[in-house]
Design a protein around this motif. Sequence first.
Motif, PDB file in Angstrom:
ATOM      1  N   THR A  93      43.158  35.277  55.652  1.00 38.32           N
ATOM      2  CA  THR A  93      44.109  36.034  54.845  1.00 38.32           C
ATOM      3  C   THR A  93      43.367  36.790  53.740  1.00 38.32           C
ATOM      4  N   PRO A  94      43.629  38.084  53.567  1.00 41.62           N
ATOM      5  CA  PRO A  94      42.966  38.836  52.503  1.00 41.62           C
ATOM      6  C   PRO A  94      43.131  38.166  51.142  1.00 41.62           C
ATOM      7  N   GLY A  95      42.031  38.059  50.405  1.00 46.76           N
ATOM      8  CA  GLY A  95      42.079  37.468  49.073  1.00 46.76           C
ATOM      9  C   GLY A  95      41.797  35.988  49.041  1.00 46.76           C
ATOM     10  N   GLY A  98      39.330  33.987  46.181  1.00 41.17           N
ATOM     11  CA  GLY A  98      39.240  35.102  45.255  1.00 41.17           C
ATOM     12  C   GLY A  98      39.032  34.598  43.849  1.00 41.17           C
ATOM     13  N   THR A 133      53.957  34.394  43.777  1.00 43.69           N
ATOM     14  CA  THR A 133      54.328  35.697  43.238  1.00 43.69           C
ATOM     15  C   THR A 133      55.809  35.931  43.501  1.00 43.69           C
ATOM     16  N   THR A 138      50.719  33.754  48.187  1.00 38.04           N
ATOM     17  CA  THR A 138      49.810  34.788  48.658  1.00 38.04           C
ATOM     18  C   THR A 138      48.364  34.366  48.446  1.00 38.04           C
ATOM     19  N   THR A 140      46.198  36.666  47.477  1.00 40.33           N
ATOM     20  CA  THR A 140      45.708  37.552  46.422  1.00 40.33           C
ATOM     21  C   THR A 140      45.549  36.781  45.122  1.00 40.33           C
ATOM     22  N   GLY A 141      44.386  36.892  44.499  1.00 40.24           N
ATOM     23  CA  GLY A 141      44.142  36.194  43.240  1.00 40.24           C
ATOM     24  C   GLY A 141      43.841  34.724  43.397  1.00 40.24           C
ATOM     25  N   SER A 142      43.605  34.278  44.636  1.00 38.18           N
ATOM     26  CA  SER A 142      43.298  32.866  44.856  1.00 38.18           C
ATOM     27  C   SER A 142      41.882  32.543  44.381  1.00 38.18           C
TER      28      SER A 142
END
Length: 231
Positions: A93-95, A98, A133, A138, A140-142
């Motif tokens: 998964t993207p991110g 992270g 979120t 998500t 993202t920001g992980s």
Amino acid sequence: MRKHRSAALAAATLLLLTGAGIVTAPAAWAGVPGSTRADDRNCDFDGDGFDDVLVGAPGAAVGGQRGAGLVTVQYGSPDGIDTRAATVISQNTPGVPGGAEAGDGYDDAVIGAPGEDIGTVADAGMVTLLRGTARGLTGTGSASWTQNSPSVPGVVEKGDKFGGQVRLVDPDADGRFGLLTAAPGEDTGDGCVWVFSAGRGGLTATGSWTVNAGTFGGPALDARYGAAIDE
């Protein structure tokens, strides 16, 4: 680290959730979307006031890799769990992983991957933080940590199984959840637990520290300290 007994440890190819625990942290501040409170014990990743369901699938194939593992999130609604809308998250998964970000009022999730190989070191283990979120959980920001991460005591070793247990805890009831993560295979079976703090910027490894059975005067040899953690 000391090696006081030998053991045959099979090299793991699992990338996520190899026998891992999953825990969630409630939103840290009152007055945020979904009316979550600092003492909530729910899993409302999209902040709509309805609890969501997070399930690990450690044996799932991802990108053709058998047993890579993933998690699914099904979201709550006025009619119950919505089986039509789900989020699937894996290490593709993207991110993921992270960088950490400040708390935003949405519930987060921590996932342990004790079977993660770090480079050529089998079953060293890893822990990943996923962010909630307005659109749900998500990548993202992980953020993720191993024993080779900056500020994390120790070093990755074969069979440590870092992330074998994970718990988000708020012992001082300040609304900010720190992390307990265990490596029951540390020092070939003695075991150890890491303590990560959380401040206004979110969960951080800075200042993290460790405890084991010997910390409290107990017998540390082969104790597998941290194999089980309860609150």
